[in-house]
Design an enzyme around this catalytic site. Structure first.
Site, PDB file in Angstrom:
ATOM      1  N   CYS A 129      15.041  -0.244   3.231  1.00  0.00           N
ATOM      2  CA  CYS A 129      14.074  -0.390   2.141  1.00  0.00           C
ATOM      3  C   CYS A 129      14.535   0.506   0.992  1.00  0.00           C
ATOM      4  O   CYS A 129      14.541   1.737   1.132  1.00  0.00           O
ATOM      5  CB  CYS A 129      12.678   0.006   2.605  1.00  0.00           C
ATOM      6  SG  CYS A 129      11.474  -0.218   1.290  1.00  0.00           S
ATOM      7  N   GLY A 130      14.933  -0.133  -0.115  1.00  0.00           N
ATOM      8  CA  GLY A 130      15.493   0.626  -1.244  1.00  0.00           C
ATOM      9  C   GLY A 130      14.458   1.483  -1.936  1.00  0.00           C
ATOM     10  O   GLY A 130      14.660   2.670  -2.150  1.00  0.00           O
ATOM     11  N   HIS A 131      13.300   0.863  -2.278  1.00  0.00           N
ATOM     12  CA  HIS A 131      12.283   1.672  -2.971  1.00  0.00           C
ATOM     13  C   HIS A 131      11.798   2.759  -2.020  1.00  0.00           C
ATOM     14  O   HIS A 131      11.518   3.886  -2.441  1.00  0.00           O
ATOM     15  CB  HIS A 131      11.116   0.791  -3.453  1.00  0.00           C
ATOM     16  CG  HIS A 131       9.981   0.735  -2.487  1.00  0.00           C
ATOM     17  ND1 HIS A 131       9.833  -0.250  -1.532  1.00  0.00           N
ATOM     18  CD2 HIS A 131       8.943   1.596  -2.287  1.00  0.00           C
ATOM     19  CE1 HIS A 131       8.760   0.002  -0.798  1.00  0.00           C
ATOM     20  NE2 HIS A 131       8.197   1.106  -1.243  1.00  0.00           N
ATOM     21  N   HIS A 177      12.180 -12.715   2.930  1.00  0.00           N
ATOM     22  CA  HIS A 177      11.879 -12.241   1.569  1.00  0.00           C
ATOM     23  C   HIS A 177      12.326 -13.333   0.581  1.00  0.00           C
ATOM     24  O   HIS A 177      13.451 -13.831   0.682  1.00  0.00           O
ATOM     25  CB  HIS A 177      12.649 -10.959   1.225  1.00  0.00           C
ATOM     26  CG  HIS A 177      12.202  -9.745   1.983  1.00  0.00           C
ATOM     27  ND1 HIS A 177      12.462  -9.562   3.318  1.00  0.00           N
ATOM     28  CD2 HIS A 177      11.540  -8.637   1.572  1.00  0.00           C
ATOM     29  CE1 HIS A 177      11.968  -8.396   3.710  1.00  0.00           C
ATOM     30  NE2 HIS A 177      11.406  -7.809   2.675  1.00  0.00           N
ATOM     31  N   ASP A 204       6.471  -7.213  -4.098  1.00  0.00           N
ATOM     32  CA  ASP A 204       7.016  -5.891  -4.399  1.00  0.00           C
ATOM     33  C   ASP A 204       6.698  -5.534  -5.847  1.00  0.00           C
ATOM     34  O   ASP A 204       7.037  -6.285  -6.756  1.00  0.00           O
ATOM     35  CB  ASP A 204       8.537  -5.908  -4.149  1.00  0.00           C
ATOM     36  CG  ASP A 204       9.096  -4.508  -4.000  1.00  0.00           C
ATOM     37  OD1 ASP A 204       8.552  -3.581  -4.623  1.00  0.00           O
ATOM     38  OD2 ASP A 204      10.087  -4.351  -3.266  1.00  0.00           O
ATOM     39  N   CYS A 236      12.603  -4.136  -6.015  1.00  0.00           N
ATOM     40  CA  CYS A 236      13.068  -4.313  -4.629  1.00  0.00           C
ATOM     41  C   CYS A 236      14.543  -3.909  -4.487  1.00  0.00           C
ATOM     42  O   CYS A 236      15.441  -4.645  -4.936  1.00  0.00           O
ATOM     43  CB  CYS A 236      12.866  -5.751  -4.142  1.00  0.00           C
ATOM     44  SG  CYS A 236      13.117  -5.879  -2.365  1.00  0.00           S
ATOM     45  N   GLY A 237      14.753  -2.783  -3.832  1.00  0.00           N
ATOM     46  CA  GLY A 237      16.123  -2.249  -3.699  1.00  0.00           C
ATOM     47  C   GLY A 237      17.026  -3.151  -2.879  1.00  0.00           C
ATOM     48  O   GLY A 237      18.173  -3.429  -3.275  1.00  0.00           O
ATOM     49  N   THR A 238      16.508  -3.638  -1.740  1.00  0.00           N
ATOM     50  CA  THR A 238      17.363  -4.493  -0.916  1.00  0.00           C
ATOM     51  C   THR A 238      17.512  -5.875  -1.573  1.00  0.00           C
ATOM     52  O   THR A 238      18.569  -6.501  -1.481  1.00  0.00           O
ATOM     53  CB  THR A 238      16.796  -4.613   0.516  1.00  0.00           C
ATOM     54  OG1 THR A 238      15.399  -4.944   0.459  1.00  0.00           O
ATOM     55  CG2 THR A 238      16.968  -3.312   1.289  1.00  0.00           C
TER      56      THR A 238
HETATM   57  O1  PYC Z   1      12.883  -1.883  -2.081  1.00  0.00           O
HETATM   58  O2  PYC Z   1      14.134  -2.751  -0.502  1.00  0.00           O
HETATM   59  C1  PYC Z   1      13.041  -2.571  -1.042  1.00  0.00           C
HETATM   60  C2  PYC Z   1      11.850  -3.189  -0.450  1.00  0.00           C
HETATM   61  C3  PYC Z   1      11.789  -4.030   0.627  1.00  0.00           C
HETATM   62  C4  PYC Z   1      10.460  -4.359   0.812  1.00  0.00           C
HETATM   63  C5  PYC Z   1       9.723  -3.716  -0.137  1.00  0.00           C
HETATM   64  N1  PYC Z   1      10.601  -3.000  -0.914  1.00  0.00           N
END
Ligand code: PYC
Length: 317
Positions: free
Chosen positions: A87-89, A207, A239, A243-245
């Site tokens: 999870c990036g965030h 996602h 999100d 969303c980082g990923t």
């Molecule tokens: O930031 O990767 C992310 C992420 C995944 C689900 C919610 N945020």
């Protein structure tokens, strides 16, 4: 039962870091510990994330001992529907939380996740950069028939979670359209599953990302974004951050198409207008390693309490 937690938000998206009272998952690889969490302590996930103590957008982060000698920490992320790969965030939220606790100084650490090792650099008390696990584009230009939308074409890619990425947004990507975007993305996810479109080992594409042209920056010092997105997560929450990923998956798709070179900046904007500044490099194996920079802010430091007679102790499912 009590748990000490710190809540933050990363570009609008919440992260809840569990400091005490979390489940004891024992030893072994992180993916095995995540499985134990899911099998034996799913009620703890629900207690932490679901209402009345959590919210649909909340992502939990359980800090664990790393198994690898070359890692400084380990984290398992979870949400209202289950467990995440990376999870990036959330990782930016963890870094800023550890800085708030004086447990992390500016500099780089390596963090183990169930899907691989990421590098996290705290660049200020409220900013961090994550170098993600390798990302890749798996399927290009897949067309699915979606009830109410017709044909929707996009790519399937991995960025630490599985994503379907499409430019065929059903409406303008603005917060006031969140319900319509949620309904449409949820239908796309159902269609992908019904039409047998999965990851290479049958993984659900859970996602969904819609993309459109970015908005105008609201201040001259704010970087102009290259794109705006709406990302629907597995539990049907969208999100609030870019969303980082999901942005890692986007970079892998851009790299695959020759649309973004290694080292070039890509500014990804979210449905609420928050931004991640990103780029990628390739590793020795030629894989895309996304770098995601964003800000996080502490919201609260609290002790969650569960009284034994609470009928909703395990959350409102
Ligand atoms: O930031 O990767 C992310 C992420 C995944 C689900 C919610 N945020």
């Amino acid at each position: 039962m009590k748990m000490h937690v710190i809540d933050s938000h990363t570009e609008g998206e919440p992260t809840r870091v569990v400091l005490t009272g979390g489940p004891e998952l024992g030893e072994g690889p992180l993916w095995e510990r995540r499985q134990r969490f899911a099998d034996e302590y799913d009620h703890v996930r629900r207690r932490l994330i679901l209402e009345p103590r959590g919210s649909e957008a909340m992502v939990g982060a359980l800090l664990c001992e790393p198994t690898r000698d070359d890692c400084d920490a380990a984290v398992i992320f979870f949400n209202n529907a289950g467990f995440l790969g990376m999870c990036g965030h959330g990782m930016i939220g963890v870094a800023v939380t550890l800085s708030y606790l004086d447990r992390l100084s500016p500099g780089e650490i390596r963090v183990e996740t169930p899907v691989g090792v990421v590098a996290v650099e705290l660049t200020s008390p409220n900013e961090a950069t994550v170098e993600n696990v390798p990302s890749y584009s798996y399927l290009r230009d897949v067309t699915v028939q979606v009830e109410g939308l017709g044909e929707v074409t996009g790519d399937v890619a991995w960025g630490g979670n599985w994503f379907f990425l499409t430019e065929n947004s059903p409406c303008e990507i603005v917060l006031s359209n969140a319900q319509e975007l949620t309904r449409a993305a949820s239908s796309v996810r159902t269609s992908l599953a019904e039409q047998g479109i999965t990851g290479p080992n049958g993984e659900e594409i859970d996602h969904i990302e819609f993309f459109s042209a970015p908005g105008e920056p609201e201040a001259p010092e704010v970087l102009q974004a290259h794109s705006r997105n709406f990302v629907l997560c597995p539990g049907n929450a969208y999100d609030r951050s870019p969303c980082g990923t999901g942005t890692s998956a986007k970079l892998a798709c851009l790299a695959e198409r020759g649309a973004l070179a290694a080292g070039e900046t890509w500014v990804q904007e979210s449905v609420i207008g928050s931004r991640f500044v990103t780029s990628y490099r390739t590793n020795d194996a030629g894989e895309v390693i996304a770098r995601i920079s964003g800000r996080a802010f502490i919201c609260s430091e609290s002790t969650l309490v569960w009284q034994p007679n609470d009928p909703f102790a395990n959350g409102i499912a």
